[in-house]
Design a protein around this motif. Sequence first.
Motif, PDB file in Angstrom:
ATOM      1  N   ALA A  20       0.825  -1.060   0.009  1.00 28.24           N
ATOM      2  CA  ALA A  20      -0.038  -0.123   0.011  1.00 28.24           C
ATOM      3  C   ALA A  20       0.815   1.131   0.007  1.00 28.24           C
ATOM      4  O   ALA A  20       1.873   1.411   0.779  1.00 28.24           O
ATOM      5  N   ILE A  21       0.404   2.197  -0.929  1.00 27.38           N
ATOM      6  CA  ILE A  21       1.050   3.537  -0.783  1.00 27.38           C
ATOM      7  C   ILE A  21       0.584   4.430   0.097  1.00 27.38           C
ATOM      8  O   ILE A  21       1.186   5.345   0.831  1.00 27.38           O
ATOM      9  N   ALA A  22      -0.785   4.096   0.413  1.00 26.65           N
ATOM     10  CA  ALA A  22      -1.556   4.949   1.485  1.00 26.65           C
ATOM     11  C   ALA A  22      -2.450   4.453   2.153  1.00 26.65           C
ATOM     12  O   ALA A  22      -2.745   3.365   1.800  1.00 26.65           O
ATOM     13  N   LYS A  23      -3.062   4.974   3.251  1.00 24.17           N
ATOM     14  CA  LYS A  23      -4.352   4.465   4.291  1.00 24.17           C
ATOM     15  C   LYS A  23      -5.501   5.057   3.805  1.00 24.17           C
ATOM     16  O   LYS A  23      -5.316   6.312   3.846  1.00 24.17           O
ATOM     17  N   PHE A  24      -6.556   4.516   3.388  1.00 26.76           N
ATOM     18  CA  PHE A  24      -7.790   5.159   3.208  1.00 26.76           C
ATOM     19  C   PHE A  24      -7.973   6.215   4.392  1.00 26.76           C
ATOM     20  O   PHE A  24      -8.109   5.718   5.684  1.00 26.76           O
ATOM     21  N   GLY A  25      -8.174   7.279   4.197  1.00 23.51           N
ATOM     22  CA  GLY A  25      -8.509   8.373   5.165  1.00 23.51           C
ATOM     23  C   GLY A  25      -9.711   8.702   5.577  1.00 23.51           C
ATOM     24  O   GLY A  25     -10.227   8.391   6.544  1.00 23.51           O
ATOM     25  N   ALA A  26     -10.355   9.453   4.367  1.00 24.46           N
ATOM     26  CA  ALA A  26     -11.747  10.068   4.577  1.00 24.46           C
ATOM     27  C   ALA A  26     -12.460  10.352   3.449  1.00 24.46           C
ATOM     28  O   ALA A  26     -11.705  10.270   2.298  1.00 24.46           O
ATOM     29  N   ILE A  27     -13.576  10.376   3.353  1.00 27.48           N
ATOM     30  CA  ILE A  27     -14.401  10.850   2.314  1.00 27.48           C
ATOM     31  C   ILE A  27     -14.618  12.298   2.836  1.00 27.48           C
ATOM     32  O   ILE A  27     -15.209  12.730   3.752  1.00 27.48           O
ATOM     33  N   SER A  28     -14.626  13.216   1.608  1.00 20.54           N
ATOM     34  CA  SER A  28     -14.626  14.728   1.823  1.00 20.54           C
ATOM     35  C   SER A  28     -15.543  15.078   0.934  1.00 20.54           C
ATOM     36  O   SER A  28     -15.615  15.153  -0.136  1.00 20.54           O
ATOM     37  N   LEU A  29     -16.466  16.079   1.452  1.00 21.82           N
ATOM     38  CA  LEU A  29     -17.783  16.626   1.012  1.00 21.82           C
ATOM     39  C   LEU A  29     -17.395  18.114   0.686  1.00 21.82           C
ATOM     40  O   LEU A  29     -16.918  18.739   1.898  1.00 21.82           O
ATOM     41  N   ASP A  30     -17.834  18.705  -0.293  1.00 25.38           N
ATOM     42  CA  ASP A  30     -17.832  20.190  -0.387  1.00 25.38           C
ATOM     43  C   ASP A  30     -18.998  21.007   0.314  1.00 25.38           C
ATOM     44  O   ASP A  30     -20.166  20.342   0.072  1.00 25.38           O
ATOM     45  N   SER A  31     -19.001  22.083   0.705  1.00 26.06           N
ATOM     46  CA  SER A  31     -20.106  22.773   1.088  1.00 26.06           C
ATOM     47  C   SER A  31     -19.846  24.241   1.359  1.00 26.06           C
ATOM     48  O   SER A  31     -18.732  24.495   1.826  1.00 26.06           O
ATOM     49  N   VAL A  94      -0.959   9.470   4.558  1.00 28.93           N
ATOM     50  CA  VAL A  94       0.255   8.814   4.163  1.00 28.93           C
ATOM     51  C   VAL A  94       1.158   9.317   5.539  1.00 28.93           C
ATOM     52  O   VAL A  94       0.944  10.210   6.240  1.00 28.93           O
ATOM     53  N   THR A  95       2.344   8.749   5.693  1.00 30.69           N
ATOM     54  CA  THR A  95       3.488   9.316   6.648  1.00 30.69           C
ATOM     55  C   THR A  95       4.407  10.165   6.017  1.00 30.69           C
ATOM     56  O   THR A  95       4.932  11.224   6.668  1.00 30.69           O
ATOM     57  N   ASP A  96       4.756  10.265   4.714  1.00 29.63           N
ATOM     58  CA  ASP A  96       5.570  11.039   3.818  1.00 29.63           C
ATOM     59  C   ASP A  96       4.771  11.610   2.598  1.00 29.63           C
ATOM     60  O   ASP A  96       4.715  10.670   1.845  1.00 29.63           O
ATOM     61  N   LEU A  97       4.518  12.725   2.485  1.00 28.93           N
ATOM     62  CA  LEU A  97       3.814  13.458   1.318  1.00 28.93           C
ATOM     63  C   LEU A  97       4.609  13.180   0.012  1.00 28.93           C
ATOM     64  O   LEU A  97       4.332  12.963  -1.026  1.00 28.93           O
ATOM     65  N   ASP A  98       5.916  13.659   0.166  1.00 27.15           N
ATOM     66  CA  ASP A  98       6.935  13.567  -0.841  1.00 27.15           C
ATOM     67  C   ASP A  98       7.122  12.107  -1.561  1.00 27.15           C
ATOM     68  O   ASP A  98       6.893  11.963  -2.712  1.00 27.15           O
ATOM     69  N   ILE A  99       7.238  11.121  -0.761  1.00 30.18           N
ATOM     70  CA  ILE A  99       7.387   9.575  -1.218  1.00 30.18           C
ATOM     71  C   ILE A  99       5.993   9.233  -1.531  1.00 30.18           C
ATOM     72  O   ILE A  99       5.921   8.338  -2.733  1.00 30.18           O
ATOM     73  N   ALA A 100       4.932   9.515  -0.903  1.00 31.15           N
ATOM     74  CA  ALA A 100       3.716   8.951  -1.355  1.00 31.15           C
ATOM     75  C   ALA A 100       3.166   9.511  -2.630  1.00 31.15           C
ATOM     76  O   ALA A 100       2.516   8.949  -3.601  1.00 31.15           O
TER      77      ALA A 100
END
Length: 142
Positions: A20-31, A94-100
Amino acid sequence: MMAGSGPRWAGHEFGGAMTAIAKFGAISLDSKDPHHLSQFYRALLDFEVRYESEELVMLQGSGVMLTVERVVDHRPPDWPGNEVPKQMHLDLFVTDLDIAERAAIECGATKAEFQPSPDRWRVLIDPSGHPFCLTHSPDTYE
């Protein structure tokens, strides 16, 4: 490709074991009003507030996070039409933005030209054109 193996992108095998490159974090809604919409979902789903500002509210449920983000000129989707499309995206922790970011690009994502806060999250575009964000866990917001 070997018989029985799935397609490979950047060393990550699909259809079999992969890293895995990342872990599912959130669903984001616009408002237009994140506070108001988050109160609705908080009551509807019995989620608790993890973080709140004028621009962003993070709600935590059992195994899932829902964020509501301010979009000043937000227009509600015209379901079932498509003149104003649905408005949501995934946040991936993710733990590291650049790597991810590099790994996601190797998998087929492209980096969005506009990056509103690249030290906190990176906006990328999936192969079908959907934006998604790589970001740190909400623990870093506290």
